[in-house]
Design an enzyme around this catalytic site. Structure first.
Site, PDB file in Angstrom:
ATOM      1  N   LYS A   1       0.849  -1.181   0.000  1.00  0.00           N
ATOM      2  CA  LYS A   1       0.000   0.000   0.000  1.00  0.00           C
ATOM      3  C   LYS A   1       0.894   1.243   0.000  1.00  0.00           C
ATOM      4  O   LYS A   1       2.026   1.142   0.476  1.00  0.00           O
ATOM      5  CB  LYS A   1      -0.944  -0.023   1.196  1.00  0.00           C
ATOM      6  CG  LYS A   1      -0.347   0.499   2.512  1.00  0.00           C
ATOM      7  CD  LYS A   1      -1.416   0.709   3.549  1.00  0.00           C
ATOM      8  CE  LYS A   1      -0.992   1.745   4.542  1.00  0.00           C
ATOM      9  NZ  LYS A   1      -1.825   1.946   5.684  1.00  0.00           N
TER      10      LYS A   1
ATOM     11  N   ASP B   1      -5.432   6.564   3.953  1.00  0.00           N
ATOM     12  CA  ASP B   1      -4.371   5.731   4.531  1.00  0.00           C
ATOM     13  C   ASP B   1      -4.932   4.502   5.246  1.00  0.00           C
ATOM     14  O   ASP B   1      -4.274   3.464   5.269  1.00  0.00           O
ATOM     15  CB  ASP B   1      -3.548   6.582   5.516  1.00  0.00           C
ATOM     16  CG  ASP B   1      -2.325   5.842   6.025  1.00  0.00           C
ATOM     17  OD1 ASP B   1      -1.580   5.303   5.182  1.00  0.00           O
ATOM     18  OD2 ASP B   1      -2.110   5.786   7.256  1.00  0.00           O
TER      19      ASP B   1
ATOM     20  N   LYS C   1      -3.848 -11.079   9.418  1.00  0.00           N
ATOM     21  CA  LYS C   1      -3.889 -11.209  10.875  1.00  0.00           C
ATOM     22  C   LYS C   1      -4.706 -12.438  11.271  1.00  0.00           C
ATOM     23  O   LYS C   1      -5.752 -12.712  10.680  1.00  0.00           O
ATOM     24  CB  LYS C   1      -4.502  -9.955  11.509  1.00  0.00           C
ATOM     25  CG  LYS C   1      -3.541  -8.778  11.502  1.00  0.00           C
ATOM     26  CD  LYS C   1      -4.198  -7.560  12.104  1.00  0.00           C
ATOM     27  CE  LYS C   1      -3.297  -6.348  12.020  1.00  0.00           C
ATOM     28  NZ  LYS C   1      -2.214  -6.348  13.002  1.00  0.00           N
TER      29      LYS C   1
ATOM     30  N   HIS D   1      -1.978  -5.978   4.932  1.00  0.00           N
ATOM     31  CA  HIS D   1      -1.519  -6.913   5.961  1.00  0.00           C
ATOM     32  C   HIS D   1      -2.595  -7.209   7.005  1.00  0.00           C
ATOM     33  O   HIS D   1      -2.501  -8.186   7.719  1.00  0.00           O
ATOM     34  CB  HIS D   1      -0.213  -6.438   6.609  1.00  0.00           C
ATOM     35  CG  HIS D   1      -0.367  -5.263   7.502  1.00  0.00           C
ATOM     36  ND1 HIS D   1      -0.380  -3.978   7.040  1.00  0.00           N
ATOM     37  CD2 HIS D   1      -0.518  -5.177   8.840  1.00  0.00           C
ATOM     38  CE1 HIS D   1      -0.534  -3.156   8.050  1.00  0.00           C
ATOM     39  NE2 HIS D   1      -0.621  -3.849   9.157  1.00  0.00           N
TER      40      HIS D   1
ATOM     41  N   LYS E   1      -5.227   8.810  14.842  1.00  0.00           N
ATOM     42  CA  LYS E   1      -3.903   8.794  15.464  1.00  0.00           C
ATOM     43  C   LYS E   1      -3.937   9.566  16.771  1.00  0.00           C
ATOM     44  O   LYS E   1      -4.819  10.387  16.992  1.00  0.00           O
ATOM     45  CB  LYS E   1      -2.885   9.413  14.513  1.00  0.00           C
ATOM     46  CG  LYS E   1      -2.692   8.545  13.261  1.00  0.00           C
ATOM     47  CD  LYS E   1      -1.469   8.943  12.501  1.00  0.00           C
ATOM     48  CE  LYS E   1      -1.243   8.013  11.325  1.00  0.00           C
ATOM     49  NZ  LYS E   1      -0.826   6.666  11.714  1.00  0.00           N
TER      50      LYS E   1
ATOM     51  N   HIS F   1      -7.662  -0.927   5.026  1.00  0.00           N
ATOM     52  CA  HIS F   1      -7.841  -1.803   6.187  1.00  0.00           C
ATOM     53  C   HIS F   1      -9.286  -1.848   6.689  1.00  0.00           C
ATOM     54  O   HIS F   1      -9.856  -2.918   6.879  1.00  0.00           O
ATOM     55  CB  HIS F   1      -6.950  -1.354   7.355  1.00  0.00           C
ATOM     56  CG  HIS F   1      -5.502  -1.226   6.990  1.00  0.00           C
ATOM     57  ND1 HIS F   1      -4.852  -2.135   6.206  1.00  0.00           N
ATOM     58  CD2 HIS F   1      -4.573  -0.297   7.326  1.00  0.00           C
ATOM     59  CE1 HIS F   1      -3.581  -1.773   6.064  1.00  0.00           C
ATOM     60  NE2 HIS F   1      -3.400  -0.653   6.728  1.00  0.00           N
TER      61      HIS F   1
ATOM     62  N   GLU G   1      -4.947   4.327  16.922  1.00  0.00           N
ATOM     63  CA  GLU G   1      -3.487   4.289  17.077  1.00  0.00           C
ATOM     64  C   GLU G   1      -3.079   5.285  18.149  1.00  0.00           C
ATOM     65  O   GLU G   1      -3.667   6.363  18.266  1.00  0.00           O
ATOM     66  CB  GLU G   1      -2.817   4.662  15.749  1.00  0.00           C
ATOM     67  CG  GLU G   1      -3.115   3.660  14.637  1.00  0.00           C
ATOM     68  CD  GLU G   1      -2.455   4.081  13.335  1.00  0.00           C
ATOM     69  OE1 GLU G   1      -1.365   3.591  13.072  1.00  0.00           O
ATOM     70  OE2 GLU G   1      -3.039   4.913  12.614  1.00  0.00           O
TER      71      GLU G   1
HETATM   72  P1  NAP Z   1      11.330   3.266   3.597  1.00  0.00           P
HETATM   73  O1  NAP Z   1      11.778   2.953   4.972  1.00  0.00           O
HETATM   74  O2  NAP Z   1      11.352   4.669   3.116  1.00  0.00           O
HETATM   75  O3  NAP Z   1      12.199   2.365   2.605  1.00  0.00           O
HETATM   76  C1  NAP Z   1      12.181   2.531   1.206  1.00  0.00           C
HETATM   77  C2  NAP Z   1      13.134   1.518   0.600  1.00  0.00           C
HETATM   78  O4  NAP Z   1      13.110   1.695  -0.813  1.00  0.00           O
HETATM   79  C3  NAP Z   1      14.572   1.672   1.038  1.00  0.00           C
HETATM   80  O5  NAP Z   1      15.194   0.410   1.088  1.00  0.00           O
HETATM   81  C4  NAP Z   1      15.175   2.504  -0.100  1.00  0.00           C
HETATM   82  O6  NAP Z   1      16.560   2.346  -0.120  1.00  0.00           O
HETATM   83  C5  NAP Z   1      14.467   1.865  -1.280  1.00  0.00           C
HETATM   84  N1  NAP Z   1      14.411   2.717  -2.464  1.00  0.00           N
HETATM   85  C6  NAP Z   1      13.960   3.994  -2.546  1.00  0.00           C
HETATM   86  N2  NAP Z   1      14.082   4.457  -3.801  1.00  0.00           N
HETATM   87  C7  NAP Z   1      14.613   3.447  -4.532  1.00  0.00           C
HETATM   88  C8  NAP Z   1      14.968   3.319  -5.897  1.00  0.00           C
HETATM   89  N3  NAP Z   1      14.822   4.335  -6.776  1.00  0.00           N
HETATM   90  N4  NAP Z   1      15.461   2.145  -6.322  1.00  0.00           N
HETATM   91  C9  NAP Z   1      15.628   1.102  -5.463  1.00  0.00           C
HETATM   92  N5  NAP Z   1      15.306   1.178  -4.155  1.00  0.00           N
HETATM   93  C10 NAP Z   1      14.807   2.338  -3.699  1.00  0.00           C
HETATM   94  O7  NAP Z   1       9.834   2.754   3.335  1.00  0.00           O
HETATM   95  P2  NAP Z   1       9.037   1.615   4.142  1.00  0.00           P
HETATM   96  O8  NAP Z   1       8.457   2.206   5.371  1.00  0.00           O
HETATM   97  O9  NAP Z   1       9.883   0.415   4.253  1.00  0.00           O
HETATM   98  O10 NAP Z   1       7.812   1.375   3.168  1.00  0.00           O
HETATM   99  C11 NAP Z   1       7.940   0.687   1.945  1.00  0.00           C
HETATM  100  C12 NAP Z   1       6.557   0.543   1.318  1.00  0.00           C
HETATM  101  O11 NAP Z   1       5.731  -0.215   2.198  1.00  0.00           O
HETATM  102  C13 NAP Z   1       5.835   1.866   1.099  1.00  0.00           C
HETATM  103  O12 NAP Z   1       5.044   1.779  -0.065  1.00  0.00           O
HETATM  104  C14 NAP Z   1       4.932   1.985   2.328  1.00  0.00           C
HETATM  105  O13 NAP Z   1       3.805   2.779   2.076  1.00  0.00           O
HETATM  106  C15 NAP Z   1       4.563   0.530   2.532  1.00  0.00           C
HETATM  107  N6  NAP Z   1       4.187   0.216   3.911  1.00  0.00           N
HETATM  108  C16 NAP Z   1       5.057   0.430   4.923  1.00  0.00           C
HETATM  109  C17 NAP Z   1       4.681   0.098   6.226  1.00  0.00           C
HETATM  110  C18 NAP Z   1       5.632   0.278   7.378  1.00  0.00           C
HETATM  111  O14 NAP Z   1       5.243  -0.085   8.496  1.00  0.00           O
HETATM  112  N7  NAP Z   1       6.823   0.796   7.177  1.00  0.00           N
HETATM  113  C19 NAP Z   1       3.416  -0.439   6.486  1.00  0.00           C
HETATM  114  C20 NAP Z   1       2.552  -0.661   5.411  1.00  0.00           C
HETATM  115  C21 NAP Z   1       2.956  -0.332   4.135  1.00  0.00           C
HETATM  116  P3  NAP Z   1      17.546   3.417  -0.840  1.00  0.00           P
HETATM  117  O15 NAP Z   1      17.124   4.772  -0.374  1.00  0.00           O
HETATM  118  O16 NAP Z   1      18.937   3.023  -0.430  1.00  0.00           O
HETATM  119  O17 NAP Z   1      17.343   3.235  -2.302  1.00  0.00           O
END
Ligand code: NAP
Length: 503
Positions: free
Chosen positions: A167, A254, A201, A197, A350, A259, A235
């Site tokens: 998402k 969001d 659950k 996700h 939130k 969800h 949250e």
């Molecule tokens: P994040 O912490 O910002 O991580 C982004 C990742 O993408 C990093 O590994 C970054 O590494 C890589 N990246 C960014 N630009 C890139 C590019 N051009 N080429 C290759 N790799 C690239 O984000 P996140 O929180 O893990 O979230 C990832 C996704 O999951 C998002 O769509 C978010 O909405 C979704 N999501 C996250 C959560 C959560 O709890 N975190 C929950 C639900 C959904 P580099 O900068 O080194 O490239």
């Protein structure tokens, strides 16, 4: 053609803890290409989850996990990152050094910028594409499109390839359609796994087991016996480091569009003819399509203000004129035979009092009380708790024990999974690892189909337009409360009350 792998290959029963038996069905060796391998989601959920599946014998040697991000890291630096991710996020009882070393031997890291064409050939060279290969897009949505194009351009897609899309799946109907269009140019619908996700659950799946695996509830599961349903995802935290994204999105996009609407679908859908991906998703789609448009007074928007040392929403997102909602409450109706005139109250926000997610099914009051001292007896409430303390709780009326007449009290019948499964449930699987194993097995039941996502956005867009056309502004609420005052009115005007947000 994608096949669900033969479950009969090795059926292992392993013993977890002292008393509990679980069936683990190993999956055939696979490739998982994890775009965003250094990100927050990979660190907190995906990599520790994969280790746990390896630890219990579900992920087999011969599988490959290739993590991708732009940052230049040596192989060893990335393996150190994975080790930290696992030790930080899993119970130390689950971490065995020999197993961990074996797990790390499945992992490699590649620096690659999804937005350009370099290094894709070398990625291809490291993959045996005759194995099931899942491309997991754990990256921001702005690069989904580049990854999809590069996978196609570099001939990385086979009939046994799958793509997992995190998402947000679009920002509105138009962008969701566009993403579906891009995906469907290079993948069949049977290869696309749109992840929510919440559907992974334990309790959410138990909701289906409860409804369709017991004769007890289904005859009562309609407007004749159910007064209303409340779905709450509260949250405690604020927007954290996602300020810019969140301020462009808000609670409706969001949380509700995905969800809460998924939970609504599972609670309201008709029994599917079988527990198979399309049968389940057909029924969920019918629920979404039966949602009535909302009127402005069915919508309450809120935004957390400043409280003590807690910064306000506007401070958190660095936008002192923001009108984005960090809280939303809705009163929805589903226009079909089963649910006509049954209110579904949805709320999420939130910086609320507690972190709680639950579905509460509130049954109607008794038509007549035979107990003279108790002319009014409350309806039963079936509460399905997603977090914390996953489980199902039913309030029933019983006689207060002891002599001295018929005094009635309400008591909870508590079916806590943690207790009945000897505290092991949290240690066994989390939503992500279950869903990743489903991807490898080729089972799409717990993933959203393209038409489902579009229908959800279509309704979401009408709700957002409704409040925009009526110039509704979010009401400021204090942090650590249950949300804005107006939310109380949403239920009070129907002579109902929200359940307390408590653990
Ligand atoms: P994040 O912490 O910002 O991580 C982004 C990742 O993408 C990093 O590994 C970054 O590494 C890589 N990246 C960014 N630009 C890139 C590019 N051009 N080429 C290759 N790799 C690239 O984000 P996140 O929180 O893990 O979230 C990832 C996704 O999951 C998002 O769509 C978010 O909405 C979704 N999501 C996250 C959560 C959560 O709890 N975190 C929950 C639900 C959904 P580099 O900068 O080194 O490239």
């Amino acid at each position: 053609m994608i096949h669900v792998q033969d479950a009969s290959n090795f059926l292992k029963i392993i013993k977890v803890g002292l008393t509990t038996l679980y069936k683990i069905i190993p999956v055939e060796p696979f490739n998982l290409v994890l775009f965003g391998g250094t990100g927050d989601l990979a660190r907190r959920e995906i990599l520790p989850g994969l280790y746990r599946r390896f630890h219990v014998g579900q992920v087999q040697p011969g599988s490959k996990i290739i993590a991708i991000a732009r940052k230049h890291l040596t192989e060893q630096e990335f393996l150190n990152f994975v080790r930290e991710a696992i030790t930080e996020n899993l119970d130390s009882k689950l971490i065995e050094e020999t197993n961990l070393v074996k797990f790390l031997s499945l992992i490699s890291y590649r620096s690659l910028d999804a937005n350009n064409k370099n290094n894709w050939e070398s990625l291809k060279g490291s993959l045996d594409l005759s194995l099931t290969t899942a491309y997991y897009l754990s990256v921001g949505p702005s690069i989904f499109s580049s990854i999809i194009s590069n996978l196609a351009h570099h001939d990385l897609i086979r009939v046994n390839s799958r793509i997992v899309v995190e998402k947000p799946f679009g920002h509105d109907l138009a962008s969701a359609k566009e993403l579906n269009r891009k995906l469907s140019k290079v993948f069949d619908e049977g290869q696309i796994y749109r992840i929510d996700h919440y559907l992974g659950k334990e309790t959410v799946q138990n909701l289906m087991a409860l409804r369709f695996g017991n004769v007890l509830f289904e005859p009562l599961w309609n407007s004749q016996y159910i007064d209303h349903i409340q779905i709450t995802v509260a949250e405690k935290g604020g927007v954290g480091g996602r300020g810019e994204y969140y301020d462009n999105s808000g609670a409706m996009r969001d949380m509700v569009q995905n969800h809460l609407m998924q939970l609504l679908c599972l609670v309201a859908m008709e029994p599917p003819s079988k527990f198979s991906p399309d049968a389940v998703r057909d029924e969920k789609l019918k629920v979404i399509r039966s949602l009535e448009p909302l009127a402005a007074n069915d919508i309450v928007l809120g935004q957390y203000g400043q409280g003590g040392s807690v910064p306000s929403y506007r401070e958190d997102v660095g936008n002192n004129t923001s009108t984005t909602e960090s809280y939303i409450a809705l009163k929805c109706n589903i226009s079909n035979w089963r649910w006509a005139n049954t209110a579904f109250y949805l709320r999420t926000g939130k910086r609320l009092r507690k972190r709680v997610s639950e579905i509460a099914v509130v049954f109607k009051k008794l038509p007549h009380s035979i107990f003279l001292d108790h002319p009014q007896i409350n309806g039963n409430v079936l509460a399905i708790r997603l977090q914390p303390n996953e489980g199902i709780n039913m309030t029933v009326t019983i006689k207060e024990p002891g002599p001295g007449g018929m005094r009635l009290i309400e008591v909870p019948l508590d079916m806590s999974f943690a207790k009945s499964l000897h505290g092991e449930v949290g240690n066994l699987t989390n939503a992500y690892e279950r869903l990743i194993m489903d991807v490898i097995r080729g089972n799409q039941t717990l993933f959203m189909r393209g038409d489902e996502v579009e229908a959800a956005w279509k309704w979401t867009d009408t709700v957002i337009s409704c409040w925009q056309n009526n110039r509704k502004q979010p009401q400021i609420y204090d942090p650590n409360t249950s949300g804005p005052e107006d939310a109380y009115m949403l239920t009070n005007k129907d002579q109902r009350r929200w359940r307390e947000i408590e653990v």
